[in-house]
Scaffold this motif. Structure first.
Motif, PDB file in Angstrom:
ATOM      1  N   HIS A  50    -163.499 -26.649  32.820  1.00 16.86           N
ATOM      2  CA  HIS A  50    -162.884 -25.581  32.032  1.00 16.86           C
ATOM      3  C   HIS A  50    -161.379 -25.809  32.017  1.00 16.86           C
ATOM      4  CE1 HIS A  50    -161.663 -21.520  30.813  1.00 16.86           C
ATOM      5  NE2 HIS A  50    -162.908 -21.337  30.409  1.00 16.86           N
ATOM      6  N   ARG A  51    -160.738 -25.339  30.970  1.00 16.58           N
ATOM      7  CA  ARG A  51    -159.289 -25.550  30.882  1.00 16.58           C
ATOM      8  C   ARG A  51    -158.537 -24.865  32.014  1.00 16.58           C
ATOM      9  NH1 ARG A  51    -155.959 -21.721  28.100  1.00 16.58           N
ATOM     10  NH2 ARG A  51    -157.054 -19.837  27.451  1.00 16.58           N
ATOM     11  N   PHE A  52    -159.124 -23.832  32.625  1.00 18.59           N
ATOM     12  CA  PHE A  52    -158.495 -23.193  33.768  1.00 18.59           C
ATOM     13  C   PHE A  52    -158.452 -24.110  34.986  1.00 18.59           C
ATOM     14  CE2 PHE A  52    -160.059 -18.702  32.317  1.00 18.59           C
ATOM     15  CZ  PHE A  52    -159.188 -18.762  31.229  1.00 18.59           C
ATOM     16  N   GLU A  53    -159.256 -25.166  34.986  1.00 15.65           N
ATOM     17  CA  GLU A  53    -159.397 -26.020  36.165  1.00 15.65           C
ATOM     18  C   GLU A  53    -158.609 -27.315  36.069  1.00 15.65           C
ATOM     19  OE1 GLU A  53    -163.838 -25.058  37.650  1.00 15.65           O
ATOM     20  OE2 GLU A  53    -163.764 -26.052  35.705  1.00 15.65           O
ATOM     21  N   VAL A  54    -157.897 -27.499  34.984  1.00 14.22           N
ATOM     22  CA  VAL A  54    -157.133 -28.719  34.756  1.00 14.22           C
ATOM     23  C   VAL A  54    -155.665 -28.452  35.065  1.00 14.22           C
ATOM     24  CG1 VAL A  54    -156.482 -30.454  33.032  1.00 14.22           C
ATOM     25  CG2 VAL A  54    -158.777 -29.453  33.002  1.00 14.22           C
ATOM     26  N   ALA A  55    -155.011 -29.428  35.658  1.00 22.32           N
ATOM     27  CA  ALA A  55    -153.598 -29.259  35.985  1.00 22.32           C
ATOM     28  C   ALA A  55    -152.780 -29.027  34.724  1.00 22.32           C
ATOM     29  CB  ALA A  55    -153.083 -30.490  36.716  1.00 22.32           C
ATOM     30  N   PRO A  56    -151.850 -28.070  34.736  1.00 30.33           N
ATOM     31  CA  PRO A  56    -151.022 -27.814  33.550  1.00 30.33           C
ATOM     32  C   PRO A  56    -150.272 -29.073  33.131  1.00 30.33           C
ATOM     33  CG  PRO A  56    -150.709 -26.100  35.205  1.00 30.33           C
ATOM     34  CD  PRO A  56    -151.516 -27.177  35.856  1.00 30.33           C
ATOM     35  N   GLY A  57    -150.287 -29.340  31.831  1.00 28.04           N
ATOM     36  CA  GLY A  57    -149.580 -30.485  31.296  1.00 28.04           C
ATOM     37  C   GLY A  57    -150.305 -31.801  31.442  1.00 28.04           C
ATOM     38  N   GLY A  58    -151.520 -31.778  32.050  1.00 24.10           N
ATOM     39  CA  GLY A  58    -152.268 -33.017  32.212  1.00 24.10           C
ATOM     40  C   GLY A  58    -152.698 -33.591  30.869  1.00 24.10           C
ATOM     41  N   ARG A  59    -152.483 -34.883  30.689  1.00 23.35           N
ATOM     42  CA  ARG A  59    -152.810 -35.533  29.419  1.00 23.35           C
ATOM     43  C   ARG A  59    -153.823 -36.662  29.597  1.00 23.35           C
ATOM     44  NH1 ARG A  59    -149.258 -34.005  25.496  1.00 23.35           N
ATOM     45  NH2 ARG A  59    -147.351 -32.937  26.174  1.00 23.35           N
ATOM     46  N   SER A  60    -154.452 -36.756  30.763  1.00 25.15           N
ATOM     47  CA  SER A  60    -155.401 -37.839  31.000  1.00 25.15           C
ATOM     48  C   SER A  60    -156.661 -37.632  30.174  1.00 25.15           C
ATOM     49  CB  SER A  60    -155.758 -37.905  32.483  1.00 25.15           C
ATOM     50  OG  SER A  60    -156.315 -36.672  32.921  1.00 25.15           O
ATOM     51  N   ASP A  61    -157.365 -38.719  29.911  1.00 23.49           N
ATOM     52  CA  ASP A  61    -158.606 -38.660  29.143  1.00 23.49           C
ATOM     53  C   ASP A  61    -159.663 -39.494  29.879  1.00 23.49           C
ATOM     54  OD1 ASP A  61    -160.400 -38.084  27.142  1.00 23.49           O
ATOM     55  OD2 ASP A  61    -159.781 -39.787  25.898  1.00 23.49           O
ATOM     56  N   PRO A  62    -160.704 -38.856  30.445  1.00 20.32           N
ATOM     57  CA  PRO A  62    -160.985 -37.421  30.383  1.00 20.32           C
ATOM     58  C   PRO A  62    -160.042 -36.625  31.275  1.00 20.32           C
ATOM     59  CG  PRO A  62    -162.559 -38.485  31.833  1.00 20.32           C
ATOM     60  CD  PRO A  62    -161.737 -39.591  31.221  1.00 20.32           C
ATOM     61  N   PRO A  63    -159.940 -35.306  31.032  1.00 22.01           N
ATOM     62  CA  PRO A  63    -159.070 -34.470  31.859  1.00 22.01           C
ATOM     63  C   PRO A  63    -159.454 -34.550  33.338  1.00 22.01           C
ATOM     64  CG  PRO A  63    -159.799 -33.286  29.905  1.00 22.01           C
ATOM     65  CD  PRO A  63    -160.595 -34.540  29.958  1.00 22.01           C
ATOM     66  N   ARG A  64    -158.453 -34.493  34.201  1.00 25.67           N
ATOM     67  CA  ARG A  64    -158.684 -34.547  35.641  1.00 25.67           C
ATOM     68  C   ARG A  64    -158.655 -33.141  36.229  1.00 25.67           C
ATOM     69  NH1 ARG A  64    -157.652 -39.374  38.076  1.00 25.67           N
ATOM     70  NH2 ARG A  64    -158.724 -38.371  39.824  1.00 25.67           N
ATOM     71  N   ALA A  65    -159.556 -32.910  37.183  1.00 24.36           N
ATOM     72  CA  ALA A  65    -159.612 -31.617  37.849  1.00 24.36           C
ATOM     73  C   ALA A  65    -158.454 -31.466  38.819  1.00 24.36           C
ATOM     74  CB  ALA A  65    -160.934 -31.466  38.588  1.00 24.36           C
ATOM     75  N   ASP A  66    -157.880 -30.281  38.858  1.00 26.34           N
ATOM     76  CA  ASP A  66    -156.873 -29.944  39.853  1.00 26.34           C
ATOM     77  C   ASP A  66    -157.605 -29.309  41.035  1.00 26.34           C
ATOM     78  OD1 ASP A  66    -154.914 -28.830  41.434  1.00 26.34           O
ATOM     79  OD2 ASP A  66    -153.698 -28.117  39.763  1.00 26.34           O
ATOM     80  N   PRO A  67    -157.592 -29.942  42.223  1.00 23.85           N
ATOM     81  CA  PRO A  67    -158.329 -29.381  43.371  1.00 23.85           C
ATOM     82  C   PRO A  67    -157.911 -27.960  43.726  1.00 23.85           C
ATOM     83  CG  PRO A  67    -157.614 -31.631  43.832  1.00 23.85           C
ATOM     84  CD  PRO A  67    -156.936 -31.206  42.553  1.00 23.85           C
ATOM     85  N   GLN A  68    -156.688 -27.559  43.327  1.00 22.43           N
ATOM     86  CA  GLN A  68    -156.220 -26.208  43.628  1.00 22.43           C
ATOM     87  C   GLN A  68    -156.663 -25.192  42.581  1.00 22.43           C
ATOM     88  OE1 GLN A  68    -154.685 -25.703  46.575  1.00 22.43           O
ATOM     89  NE2 GLN A  68    -155.101 -27.892  46.855  1.00 22.43           N
ATOM     90  N   ARG A  69    -157.276 -25.678  41.500  1.00 24.45           N
ATOM     91  CA  ARG A  69    -157.712 -24.772  40.421  1.00 24.45           C
ATOM     92  C   ARG A  69    -159.208 -24.860  40.116  1.00 24.45           C
ATOM     93  NH1 ARG A  69    -152.453 -26.137  39.009  1.00 24.45           N
ATOM     94  NH2 ARG A  69    -151.179 -24.413  38.191  1.00 24.45           N
ATOM     95  N   ALA A  70    -159.824 -25.973  40.414  1.00 25.99           N
ATOM     96  CA  ALA A  70    -161.256 -26.134  40.122  1.00 25.99           C
ATOM     97  C   ALA A  70    -162.075 -25.232  41.046  1.00 25.99           C
ATOM     98  CB  ALA A  70    -161.666 -27.591  40.298  1.00 25.99           C
TER      99      ALA A  70
END
Length: 358
Positions: free
Chosen positions: A30-50
């Motif tokens: 979910h977009r809530f779980e991706v680090a702000p400003g992340g542009r990787s493809d596929p999106p990378r999970a932020d361990p502090q938000r996932a």
């Protein structure tokens, strides 16, 4: 839950690393779980938000190992994160927030059920999770059906949450400091239900005499009696979480009150009533909401300030308007955050509450 031959989770994160990697690969973050400003493809999970998503247990599938289960302390921290960082997001619709939060809270309850947590620990997690779910559902407002949140599924999850918590209360001796408050929330959410009232009346007298539960019983009594003035007077002074629990019944209560007024006041020539009186009586958010309520029930207006009760004009079609409920719900946080309310041992008894619910 104590005494069950179940392991205790050991996962230190809100979402196990294996699940984060899997959902990254499958593009299910979910977009809530991706680090702000992340542009990787596929999106990378932020361990502090996932946050671990709900997955229905498959028949015949082995239980997840302790490394995939979050212990009660991590589950409570997860609920705190959802209340403080997700539920308050300003860059998302209330429906998107409710859909995400409800799914992650369902996963919290499942993790708790699959491990051997103590009664006090389990109750603390379930209470906090239920409080957050009540709040995000109450914030949906009348346009919920047009968003990504499914109102029927959310209602089912609230019933499930109340069931899990009340079973937890019944399985141990406690003490549970917030039990009276949450039994009151159960009654308010099921306002008018004889079954819910019966269950609450079977509770020990020490619980039933607590102010939070006495207040809920007073609201239920006024609702059953059709005592509009007393009901909305009580609803005005309910604390925030109790207001969230009873919110789903406000539209029906206002419709019942309007129907009684129509029966009492309607004449062939029509009697008028100031909209200001309606606003005060029904705890509406202003004259515009009063006009909308009257017109939704077929009652004509005399200018912009009065409603006309004409015999034969009152009608009921579809569900009663829910309204925005700023007076009855939204304005009651009183400068506190949802996280502060959810994690409080007892809700602030402020908001001008009198000493007795009479």
């Amino acid at each position: 839950m104590a005494g069950c031959e179940l392991p205790v989770g050991t996962c230190p994160d809100m979402c196990p690393a294996a699940e984060r990697a899997e959902r990254e690969k499958e593009r299910r973050l979910h977009r809530f779980e991706v680090a702000p400003g992340g542009r990787s493809d596929p999106p990378r999970a932020d361990p502090q938000r996932a946050v671990k998503e709900y997955q229905r247990p498959a028949a015949g599938k082995a239980r997840p190992p302790p490394s995939q289960l979050r212990p009660p302390s991590v589950l409570l921290a997860t609920v705190r994160y959802l209340a403080g960082e997700v539920a308050e997001r300003a860059d998302a619709s209330c429906a998107e927030v409710a859909s995400f939060v409800a799914d992650r809270l369902r996963a919290v309850r499942l993790d708790l059920a699959l491990q051997g947590a103590g009664d006090a620990e389990a109750a603390a997690v379930l209470e906090a999770a239920l409080a957050v779910l009540l709040a995000v559902v109450a914030r949906l407002g009348p346009d919920a059906a047009r968003g990504p949140a499914d109102p029927v599924l959310l209602q089912a999850q609230l019933h499930e949450s109340f069931g899990s918590l009340r079973r937890c209360y019944g399985q141990g001796a406690g003490p549970h400091p917030r039990q009276a408050a949450f039994q009151g929330l159960f009654l308010l959410y099921n306002l008018g239900s004889m079954e819910a009232l019966h269950e609450v009346l079977q509770l020990p007298n020490a619980l039933r005499s607590c102010p939070a539960l006495r207040r809920a019983l007073a609201v239920d009594s006024a609702f059953r009696e059709g005592n509009t003035a007393r009901l909305f007077r009580l609803l005005r002074i309910l604390p925030y979480l109790q207001s969230c629990a009873v919110w789903c019944h406000v539209g029906r209560a206002r419709r019942g009150a309007l129907a009684r007024l129509a029966r009492a006041l309607s004449t062939p020539k029509g009697q008028t009533l100031p909209l200001g009186f309606m606003v005060h009586l029904l705890a509406l958010d202003g004259p515009e909401e009063a006009r909308d309520l009257c017109q939704a029930h077929g009652l004509p207006l005399d200018g912009q300030e009065r409603v006309v009760f004409l015999r034969g004009r009152y009608t009921e079609e579809g569900l009663p308007p829910a309204g925005t409920c700023k007076v009855l719900v939204g304005n009651k946080l009183g400068g506190r955050t949802l996280e502060e309310v959810v994690m409080a041992e007892e809700e602030d008894e402020g908001v001008g509450r009198p000493k007795s619910p009479a």
